[in-house]
Design a protein around this motif. Structure first.
Motif, short mmCIF file in Angstrom:
data_model
loop_
_atom_site.label_atom_id
_atom_site.label_comp_id
_atom_site.label_asym_id
_atom_site.label_seq_id
_atom_site.Cartn_x
_atom_site.Cartn_y
_atom_site.Cartn_z
N ALA A 49 40.35 45.48 15.12
CA ALA A 49 41.55 44.98 15.04
C ALA A 49 41.90 43.84 13.72
O ALA A 49 42.46 43.97 13.07
N ALA A 50 40.59 43.14 13.86
CA ALA A 50 40.41 42.31 12.68
C ALA A 50 40.61 42.64 11.49
O ALA A 50 41.04 42.16 10.54
N LYS A 51 39.83 43.76 11.17
CA LYS A 51 40.03 44.39 9.73
C LYS A 51 41.30 44.72 9.33
O LYS A 51 41.82 44.54 8.10
N MET A 52 42.17 45.18 10.40
CA MET A 52 43.64 45.62 10.22
C MET A 52 44.50 44.12 9.64
O MET A 52 45.11 44.24 8.66
N PHE A 53 44.21 43.21 10.31
CA PHE A 53 44.85 42.01 9.89
C PHE A 53 44.60 41.59 8.76
O PHE A 53 45.23 40.86 7.69
N VAL A 54 43.08 41.35 8.28
CA VAL A 54 42.61 40.91 7.32
C VAL A 54 43.11 41.78 5.99
O VAL A 54 43.58 41.53 4.84
N LEU A 55 42.92 43.29 6.23
CA LEU A 55 43.49 44.05 5.07
C LEU A 55 45.04 43.87 4.90
O LEU A 55 45.39 43.80 3.66
N LEU A 56 45.73 43.50 5.71
CA LEU A 56 47.29 43.20 5.70
C LEU A 56 47.47 41.94 4.37
O LEU A 56 48.08 42.06 3.59
N VAL A 57 46.68 40.80 4.83
CA VAL A 57 46.68 39.61 3.93
C VAL A 57 46.07 40.15 2.85
O VAL A 57 46.86 39.78 1.55
N ALA A 58 45.10 40.64 2.67
CA ALA A 58 44.52 40.87 1.48
C ALA A 58 45.42 41.75 0.55
O ALA A 58 45.59 41.66 -0.74
N GLY A 96 38.98 41.13 -4.27
CA GLY A 96 37.49 40.30 -4.72
C GLY A 96 37.52 38.96 -3.96
O GLY A 96 36.59 38.38 -3.35
N LEU A 97 38.76 38.37 -3.86
CA LEU A 97 38.76 37.06 -3.34
C LEU A 97 38.52 37.14 -1.55
O LEU A 97 37.79 36.26 -0.95
N THR A 98 38.96 38.17 -0.99
CA THR A 98 38.97 38.38 0.06
C THR A 98 37.41 38.75 0.65
O THR A 98 36.91 38.32 1.64
N MET A 99 36.77 39.48 -0.27
CA MET A 99 35.55 39.81 -0.08
C MET A 99 34.23 38.65 -0.06
O MET A 99 33.57 38.32 0.90
N ALA A 101 35.25 35.42 0.43
CA ALA A 101 35.72 34.67 1.45
C ALA A 101 35.13 35.11 2.78
O ALA A 101 34.63 34.13 3.65
N GLY A 102 35.17 36.35 2.99
CA GLY A 102 34.60 36.90 4.26
C GLY A 102 32.97 36.79 4.35
O GLY A 102 32.58 36.46 5.44
N TRP A 103 32.46 36.92 2.97
CA TRP A 103 31.19 36.74 3.29
C TRP A 103 30.48 35.45 3.33
O TRP A 103 29.50 35.33 4.19
N GLY A 104 31.26 34.45 2.72
CA GLY A 104 30.79 33.11 3.00
C GLY A 104 31.33 32.49 4.29
O GLY A 104 30.55 31.83 5.11
N LEU A 105 32.33 32.84 4.78
CA LEU A 105 32.90 32.64 6.30
C LEU A 105 32.43 33.29 7.41
O LEU A 105 33.02 32.98 8.43
N ALA A 106 31.66 34.13 7.40
CA ALA A 106 31.24 35.39 8.43
C ALA A 106 30.70 34.38 9.64
O ALA A 106 31.02 34.96 10.68
N PRO A 107 29.79 33.60 9.20
CA PRO A 107 29.26 32.91 10.68
C PRO A 107 30.29 32.24 11.65
O PRO A 107 30.46 32.25 12.75
N TRP A 125 30.15 42.64 6.25
CA TRP A 125 30.17 44.10 5.79
C TRP A 125 31.68 44.51 6.13
O TRP A 125 32.13 45.50 5.24
N LEU A 126 32.45 43.85 7.12
CA LEU A 126 33.75 44.04 7.32
C LEU A 126 34.46 43.67 6.17
O LEU A 126 35.48 44.30 5.54
N ALA A 127 34.38 42.57 5.42
CA ALA A 127 34.86 42.03 4.54
C ALA A 127 34.61 42.75 3.23
O ALA A 127 35.53 43.03 2.42
N VAL A 128 33.59 43.43 2.98
CA VAL A 128 33.33 44.38 1.88
C VAL A 128 34.22 45.78 2.03
O VAL A 128 34.58 45.90 1.10
#
Length: 501
Positions: A49-58, A96-99, A101-107, A125-128
């Motif tokens: 579910a989260a990946k669909m929301f983030v993909l929409l924004v990206a 690129g920005l999404t990847m 941000a996701g890598w850094g904010l994962a915790p 890996w979801l951010a990638v």
């Protein structure tokens, strides 16, 4: 135009069927607690579910922006030619920005979703996945806009097979939830590295800065409506996870994978074709006849698929798992599938608003339906559990379709056949209820009765008046004409050279 819609939807359905079949292969692994613990399957539903929301924004509304501007009569030919390269440039930056941000904010994201930072690697890996998918979606959308359904399907099938192979590989290695996300990322990255250069070589390689603002102005309001739309689809995973825990969320996720057959097989393949052809039909002729006809035909077909899922899902589940909770979800599956059927009808009626450029109205209608869904989830889940989530989604999608249709009447009046929808719903519900006493029968008589009930749906459409004899006569006449044309060597021109875009 209706014939083109049917043809392209059928081709797109090949990719949808492949995606769903490969998903069932994964269910055999997800349903085995020795490979993926039941709680982790519930967490996977939240991550999906989260990946669909983030993909929409990206994606910043690029897919619909490409479809609208690449064929818009309001742009010059040079501007239309620059749309694909311009969209690709925006997607590369956003992905690129999404990847990053996701890598850094994962915790922090792991803490917010699961109450612990222990699953931060899965989120990385979801951010990638989201970053690469944002880029490859431009190529997919250009293929849709140019009505290259065959190339679209070929790439989609390859991506589905890659995803399954990668996920299974990492699961067998014992990497669990993180391995699933790694598999997602590997498949998305592979496809992006293949299709992006192919697109770049086949379009005008010119980024038009003046188009960026117009595409974003069109697409950004759709993020709000898309966010709400995705909450209608998958937001209940978060509510269930918070209120009932990961194991209840896992059972609902299992039911949703089956109920999602309507979404994957029918809605998505239909939308891929109808969004393009519906816009072109209104732009070229101004006639909403395609919308009216599509509404009735889609309602009838989606009703049949929904009924089939409700009748046979328990037996299919028995093949994939021994978990009785997963097996006993047929009523929930029927409700979820019914919700997706209304979702498909929504795409028929909202097309009118897209053509009119009323994206803010789209955002308002979808936002209201999402709020209704949230309120119903909070009200029904405590007492009804996963069935409450399914009822909430069905009610919200039905409301969305009805409200959006009424809003579109101000732009283009369309006489949608609402009574046909009422009769389809009654037919599905009645046949499903008639099958319930057979739940405890032996396999052979139970299966036999349900096959008969599924078959009775078709003549039932004629009995209740959804279709008439003249509809059947027109269908037979069309088939005969196509057979006669196909028997004549000169009936169809020879195919041209393949074109990847």
């Amino acid at each position: 135009m209706l014939r083109r819609l049917f043809k392209q939807s059928s081709i797109y359905a090949v990719a949808s069927v492949t995606s769903k079949l490969t998903g069932f292969i994964l269910l055999a692994y997800y349903g085995d607690p020795d490979i993926l613990p039941k709680a982790d399957f519930g967490y996977l539903g939240a991550l999906d579910a989260a990946k669909m929301f983030v993909l929409l924004v990206a994606g910043v509304g690029l897919p619909l922006g490409i479809l609208r501007f690449a064929s818009s009569p309001q742009l010059t030919e040079a501007e239309r030619a620059a749309v694909p390269a311009t969209a690709l440039g925006v997607a590369l930056v956003a992905g690129g920005l999404t990847m990053a941000a996701g890598w850094g904010l994962a915790p922090l994201a792991s803490e917010a979703l699961f109450g612990t930072a222990a699953r931060a690697d899965a989120i990385r890996w979801l951010a990638v996945f989201v970053g690469f998918k944002t880029v490859s979606d431009v190529s997919y959308t250009v293929l849709r806009q140019r009505e290259k359904a065959g190339a679209f399907v070929l790439i989609g099938v390859v991506e589905s097979l890659l995803l399954v192979a990668a996920v299974v590989f990492f699961l067998i290695r014992g990497e669990g939830l993180t391995g699933v996300m790694k598999g997602y990322a590997v498949s998305a990255a592979t496809i992006a590295f293949v299709v992006t250069p192919m697109l770049w070589l086949r379009v005008e390689r010119r980024v038009d800065a003046s188009l960026v603002g117009r595409m974003l102005a069109f697409g950004l309001p759709l993020i709000a409506s898309g966010f709400a739309s995705r909450f209608l689809n998958i937001g209940d995973r978060f509510v269930l996870l918070a209120m009932k825990g990961p194991e209840a969320a896992a059972v609902y996720e299992w039911a949703a994978r089956f109920g999602g057959v309507v979404n994957t097989f029918l809605v998505q393949s239909f939308v891929l074709a109808f969004t393009v052809l519906g816009m072109k039909a209104l732009d070229e002729s101004g006639s909403p006849d395609l919308h009216r006809q599509s509404f009735r035909h889609f309602a009838a077909l989606a009703g049949w698929v929904t009924l089939g899922l409700g009748l046979f899902v328990a037996d299919v589940s028995r093949v994939l798992t021994d978990d009785p909770d997963f097996i006993g979800t047929e009523a929930v599956v029927l409700l979820i599938a019914g919700g997706f059927a209304f979702y498909g009808l929504y795409y028929v009626v909202v097309n009118v608003l897209y053509v009119a450029g009323r994206t803010r109205a789209v955002a308002v209608s979808v936002g209201g339906a999402a709020l209704l869904n949230l309120l119903l989830n909070l009200l029904l889940i405590p007492s009804m559990g996963i069935a409450g989530a399914a009822v909430a989604t069905l009610a919200a999608y039905a409301t969305l379709a009805i409200v959006t249709a009424r809003m579109g009447q101000a732009s283009t009046p369309v006489a949608y056949p609402w009574m046909a929808l009422v009769w389809v719903s009654a037919l599905v519900g009645g046949l499903f209820l008639f099958a319930q006493p057979s739940a405890d029968w032996a396999f052979e008589p139970r299966f036999g009765l349900r096959v008969v009930l599924a078959a009775l749906y078709v003549p039932g459409l004629f009995v209740v008046g959804v279709y008439r004899r003249d509809d059947l006569a027109r269908a037979v006449s069309l088939v005969r004409r196509r057979e006669q044309a196909g028997s004549t060597p000169e009936a169809d021109p020879p195919p041209g050279p393949p074109d990847a875009t």
